[in-house]
Motif scaffolding. Structure first.
Motif, PDB file in Angstrom:
ATOM      1  N   UNK A  80      38.216  30.263  52.086  1.00 55.29           N
ATOM      2  CA  UNK A  80      37.257  29.371  51.442  1.00 55.29           C
ATOM      3  C   UNK A  80      36.390  30.138  50.440  1.00 55.29           C
ATOM      4  N   UNK A  81      36.031  31.359  50.775  1.00 57.40           N
ATOM      5  CA  UNK A  81      35.146  32.148  49.915  1.00 57.40           C
ATOM      6  C   UNK A  81      35.863  32.700  48.685  1.00 57.40           C
ATOM      7  N   UNK A  82      37.165  32.941  48.799  1.00 52.19           N
ATOM      8  CA  UNK A  82      37.942  33.409  47.651  1.00 52.19           C
ATOM      9  C   UNK A  82      38.336  32.220  46.788  1.00 52.19           C
ATOM     10  N   UNK A 100      32.344  42.818  42.199  1.00 49.17           N
ATOM     11  CA  UNK A 100      32.683  41.444  42.558  1.00 49.17           C
ATOM     12  C   UNK A 100      32.113  40.511  41.503  1.00 49.17           C
ATOM     13  N   UNK A 101      32.911  39.567  41.057  1.00 48.25           N
ATOM     14  CA  UNK A 101      32.450  38.528  40.157  1.00 48.25           C
ATOM     15  C   UNK A 101      32.374  37.234  40.971  1.00 48.25           C
ATOM     16  N   UNK A 102      31.159  36.702  41.099  1.00 45.60           N
ATOM     17  CA  UNK A 102      30.900  35.488  41.870  1.00 45.60           C
ATOM     18  C   UNK A 102      30.671  34.328  40.917  1.00 45.60           C
ATOM     19  N   UNK A 103      31.277  33.200  41.196  1.00 41.65           N
ATOM     20  CA  UNK A 103      31.107  31.989  40.389  1.00 41.65           C
ATOM     21  C   UNK A 103      30.290  30.987  41.184  1.00 41.65           C
ATOM     22  N   UNK A 104      29.255  30.450  40.539  1.00 38.48           N
ATOM     23  CA  UNK A 104      28.455  29.396  41.170  1.00 38.48           C
ATOM     24  C   UNK A 104      29.070  28.059  40.788  1.00 38.48           C
ATOM     25  N   UNK A 130      34.241  33.812  45.196  1.00 43.90           N
ATOM     26  CA  UNK A 130      34.572  35.111  44.622  1.00 43.90           C
ATOM     27  C   UNK A 130      35.818  34.955  43.759  1.00 43.90           C
ATOM     28  N   UNK A 131      35.681  35.234  42.455  1.00 41.37           N
ATOM     29  CA  UNK A 131      36.790  35.017  41.530  1.00 41.37           C
ATOM     30  C   UNK A 131      37.509  36.303  41.125  1.00 41.37           C
ATOM     31  N   UNK A 181      41.718  33.698  42.259  1.00 44.45           N
ATOM     32  CA  UNK A 181      41.296  35.071  42.511  1.00 44.45           C
ATOM     33  C   UNK A 181      42.220  36.083  41.831  1.00 44.45           C
ATOM     34  N   UNK A 182      41.610  37.100  41.250  1.00 47.96           N
ATOM     35  CA  UNK A 182      42.329  38.284  40.795  1.00 47.96           C
ATOM     36  C   UNK A 182      41.690  39.468  41.502  1.00 47.96           C
TER      37      UNK A 182
END
Length: 159
Positions: A60-62, A139-143, A151-152, A66-67
């Protein structure tokens, strides 16, 4: 003592859930911005799931797009990462990740989310004793529109 206070803060934030908003007063009292608190909370959720071998929560978090870039393992997408994680979780040994206090930088990415840069320690059991290493990550996080985070992009390096 400082480390214990940090762990308590992370544990409290983790219990707030994925989309609980934090007040500006909470952020100013801790010396952290709201964004920093949110990303540290997400980091805690992500690696609590990892440490507990909770593949469902990781899924769910990924982000589905995702890369995951690993300096030794190369590039993996969502499916490849989930398969590798499942194989790792099926091993019969202790596995643990810990964010190293004081090593994390969090910066906003306008109209997207945030970048988290830091160092963490991974430990696993090998030949009857713990083998630990400290590594760097980005880590690149997307809101998302609903206020949740995913986490993208992951870059794991300096192994």
């Amino acid at each position: 003592m400082k480390f214990t206070k940090y762990l308590i803060l992370v544990a409290v934030l983790a219990t707030l859930g994925l989309s609980t908003p934090l007040s500006a007063q909470d952020a100013s009292e801790s010396g952290q911005t709201k964004l920093e608190q949110e990303i540290l909370r997400m980091d805690s959720l992500l690696f609590t799931a990892f440490n507990n071998r909770d593949q469902e929560t990781l899924g769910v978090l990924f982000s589905k797009d995702l890369e995951f870039y690993h300096d030794q393992g190369g590039l993996a997408n969502y499916e490849q990462n989930m398969q590798a994680t499942e194989q790792l979780f099926n091993r019969d040994y202790i596995l643990h990740r810990e964010l190293l206090p004081g090593t994390t930088e969090i910066h906003p990415i306008r109209d997207y989310g945030a970048v988290q840069i830091g160092r963490h320690e991974f430990c696993h059991e090998e030949n009857g004793k713990m083998d630990c290493g400290t590594f760097k990550f980005i880590h690149i996080w997307k809101r998302l529109e609903d206020g949740k985070w995913e986490l993208t992009r992951v870059i794991s390096y300096d192994h």
